[in-house]
Motif scaffolding. Sequence first.
Motif, PDB file in Angstrom:
ATOM      1  N   ASP A   1      54.718  19.677  67.384  1.00 19.86           N
ATOM      2  CA  ASP A   1      55.436  18.681  68.170  1.00 19.86           C
ATOM      3  C   ASP A   1      56.812  18.552  67.529  1.00 19.86           C
ATOM      4  OD1 ASP A   1      56.547  16.372  69.265  1.00 19.86           O
ATOM      5  OD2 ASP A   1      54.605  15.391  69.473  1.00 19.86           O
ATOM      6  N   ASN A   2      57.799  19.182  68.134  1.00 19.81           N
ATOM      7  CA  ASN A   2      59.130  19.204  67.534  1.00 19.81           C
ATOM      8  C   ASN A   2      59.760  17.807  67.467  1.00 19.81           C
ATOM      9  OD1 ASN A   2      59.124  21.999  67.088  1.00 19.81           O
ATOM     10  ND2 ASN A   2      59.892  22.415  69.148  1.00 19.81           N
ATOM     11  N   ALA A   3      59.425  16.953  68.400  1.00 24.25           N
ATOM     12  CA  ALA A   3      59.976  15.600  68.388  1.00 24.25           C
ATOM     13  C   ALA A   3      59.470  14.799  67.197  1.00 24.25           C
ATOM     14  CB  ALA A   3      59.637  14.873  69.683  1.00 24.25           C
ATOM     15  N   LYS A   4      58.276  15.159  66.719  1.00 19.35           N
ATOM     16  CA  LYS A   4      57.662  14.453  65.588  1.00 19.35           C
ATOM     17  C   LYS A   4      57.743  15.249  64.297  1.00 19.35           C
ATOM     18  CE  LYS A   4      54.329  11.906  68.429  1.00 19.35           C
ATOM     19  NZ  LYS A   4      52.886  11.624  68.672  1.00 19.35           N
ATOM     20  N   ASN A   5      58.362  16.427  64.347  1.00 20.96           N
ATOM     21  CA  ASN A   5      58.424  17.297  63.146  1.00 20.96           C
ATOM     22  C   ASN A   5      57.035  17.512  62.552  1.00 20.96           C
ATOM     23  OD1 ASN A   5      61.206  17.566  63.352  1.00 20.96           O
ATOM     24  ND2 ASN A   5      61.628  15.902  61.925  1.00 20.96           N
ATOM     25  N   THR A   6      56.074  17.762  63.419  1.00 22.93           N
ATOM     26  CA  THR A   6      54.682  17.852  63.000  1.00 22.93           C
ATOM     27  C   THR A   6      54.055  19.153  63.500  1.00 22.93           C
ATOM     28  OG1 THR A   6      54.435  15.456  62.964  1.00 22.93           O
ATOM     29  CG2 THR A   6      52.417  16.751  63.100  1.00 22.93           C
ATOM     30  N   VAL A   7      53.253  19.757  62.636  1.00 24.27           N
ATOM     31  CA  VAL A   7      52.489  20.950  63.007  1.00 24.27           C
ATOM     32  C   VAL A   7      51.013  20.641  62.847  1.00 24.27           C
ATOM     33  CG1 VAL A   7      52.626  21.949  60.670  1.00 24.27           C
ATOM     34  CG2 VAL A   7      52.267  23.448  62.650  1.00 24.27           C
ATOM     35  N   TYR A   8      50.208  21.219  63.723  1.00 26.12           N
ATOM     36  CA  TYR A   8      48.771  20.976  63.740  1.00 26.12           C
ATOM     37  C   TYR A   8      48.016  22.297  63.592  1.00 26.12           C
ATOM     38  CZ  TYR A   8      50.524  16.742  65.975  1.00 26.12           C
ATOM     39  OH  TYR A   8      51.231  15.599  66.260  1.00 26.12           O
ATOM     40  N   LEU A   9      46.801  22.204  63.097  1.00 24.49           N
ATOM     41  CA  LEU A   9      45.909  23.355  63.062  1.00 24.49           C
ATOM     42  C   LEU A   9      44.544  22.887  63.537  1.00 24.49           C
ATOM     43  CD1 LEU A   9      45.766  26.376  62.320  1.00 24.49           C
ATOM     44  CD2 LEU A   9      44.783  25.661  60.123  1.00 24.49           C
ATOM     45  N   GLN A  10      44.189  23.288  64.742  1.00 22.88           N
ATOM     46  CA  GLN A  10      42.869  23.001  65.290  1.00 22.88           C
ATOM     47  C   GLN A  10      41.938  24.118  64.843  1.00 22.88           C
ATOM     48  OE1 GLN A  10      41.538  20.418  67.227  1.00 22.88           O
ATOM     49  NE2 GLN A  10      39.599  21.486  66.893  1.00 22.88           N
ATOM     50  N   MET A  11      40.895  23.752  64.118  1.00 22.04           N
ATOM     51  CA  MET A  11      39.960  24.739  63.582  1.00 22.04           C
ATOM     52  C   MET A  11      38.587  24.537  64.199  1.00 22.04           C
ATOM     53  SD  MET A  11      41.117  24.661  59.576  1.00 22.04           S
ATOM     54  CE  MET A  11      40.550  22.987  59.321  1.00 22.04           C
ATOM     55  N   ASN A  12      38.109  25.528  64.922  1.00 22.83           N
ATOM     56  CA  ASN A  12      36.797  25.493  65.567  1.00 22.83           C
ATOM     57  C   ASN A  12      35.890  26.563  64.978  1.00 22.83           C
ATOM     58  OD1 ASN A  12      37.736  23.469  67.371  1.00 22.83           O
ATOM     59  ND2 ASN A  12      38.527  25.036  68.754  1.00 22.83           N
ATOM     60  N   SER A  13      34.615  26.426  65.236  1.00 22.83           N
ATOM     61  CA  SER A  13      33.620  27.411  64.771  1.00 22.83           C
ATOM     62  C   SER A  13      33.806  27.726  63.297  1.00 22.83           C
ATOM     63  CB  SER A  13      33.726  28.686  65.608  1.00 22.83           C
ATOM     64  OG  SER A  13      33.545  28.409  66.979  1.00 22.83           O
ATOM     65  N   LEU A  14      33.919  26.691  62.502  1.00 25.43           N
ATOM     66  CA  LEU A  14      34.206  26.872  61.080  1.00 25.43           C
ATOM     67  C   LEU A  14      33.053  27.566  60.361  1.00 25.43           C
ATOM     68  CD1 LEU A  14      36.025  23.520  60.482  1.00 25.43           C
ATOM     69  CD2 LEU A  14      36.950  25.766  59.910  1.00 25.43           C
ATOM     70  N   LYS A  15      33.427  28.380  59.368  1.00 24.70           N
ATOM     71  CA  LYS A  15      32.475  29.151  58.580  1.00 24.70           C
ATOM     72  C   LYS A  15      32.632  28.774  57.105  1.00 24.70           C
ATOM     73  CE  LYS A  15      33.241  33.108  61.659  1.00 24.70           C
ATOM     74  NZ  LYS A  15      33.650  34.538  61.725  1.00 24.70           N
ATOM     75  N   PRO A  16      31.617  28.987  56.303  1.00 23.81           N
ATOM     76  CA  PRO A  16      31.744  28.688  54.864  1.00 23.81           C
ATOM     77  C   PRO A  16      32.937  29.412  54.222  1.00 23.81           C
ATOM     78  CG  PRO A  16      29.449  28.996  55.425  1.00 23.81           C
ATOM     79  CD  PRO A  16      30.227  29.348  56.666  1.00 23.81           C
ATOM     80  N   GLU A  17      33.250  30.591  54.696  1.00 23.21           N
ATOM     81  CA  GLU A  17      34.382  31.336  54.117  1.00 23.21           C
ATOM     82  C   GLU A  17      35.744  30.736  54.480  1.00 23.21           C
ATOM     83  OE1 GLU A  17      31.837  32.593  55.907  1.00 23.21           O
ATOM     84  OE2 GLU A  17      32.501  34.225  57.229  1.00 23.21           O
TER      85      GLU A  17
END
Length: 118
Positions: A72-88
């Motif tokens: 979100d450039n207006a908020k100077n924010t980056v996101y990382l949506q992580m799905n199907s997470l694995k132990p590694e």
Amino acid sequence: QVQLVESGGGLVQTGGSLTLSCAASGSIFSINDMNWYRQAPGKLRELVAGITSGGTTKYADSVQGRFTISRDNAKNTVYLQMNSLKPEDTAVYYCNANLAGVTWRNYWGQGTQVTVSS
């Protein structure tokens, strides 16, 4: 003074999801690429995902199709949506940004722990 502050890490079971956020604050004139890296114990820090100011994304092969980076450039924010997470996927996740404060340079956040239990 520019700061990158991550949030959203935690403990999740295999197959679960988490969303990381990283907000840049301070005297910022412009931001180019924003990236997420991770470092597991005993391993080198590796690039997980990156996004340009125009929205072009790239992913490590190990997370392609499971993780989504956005910003979100207006908020100077980056996101990382992580799905199907694995132990590694267990690691400390770091936000990185190439931005113009007083000068152009790379900035790093303090890191947030993600732990995926099996």
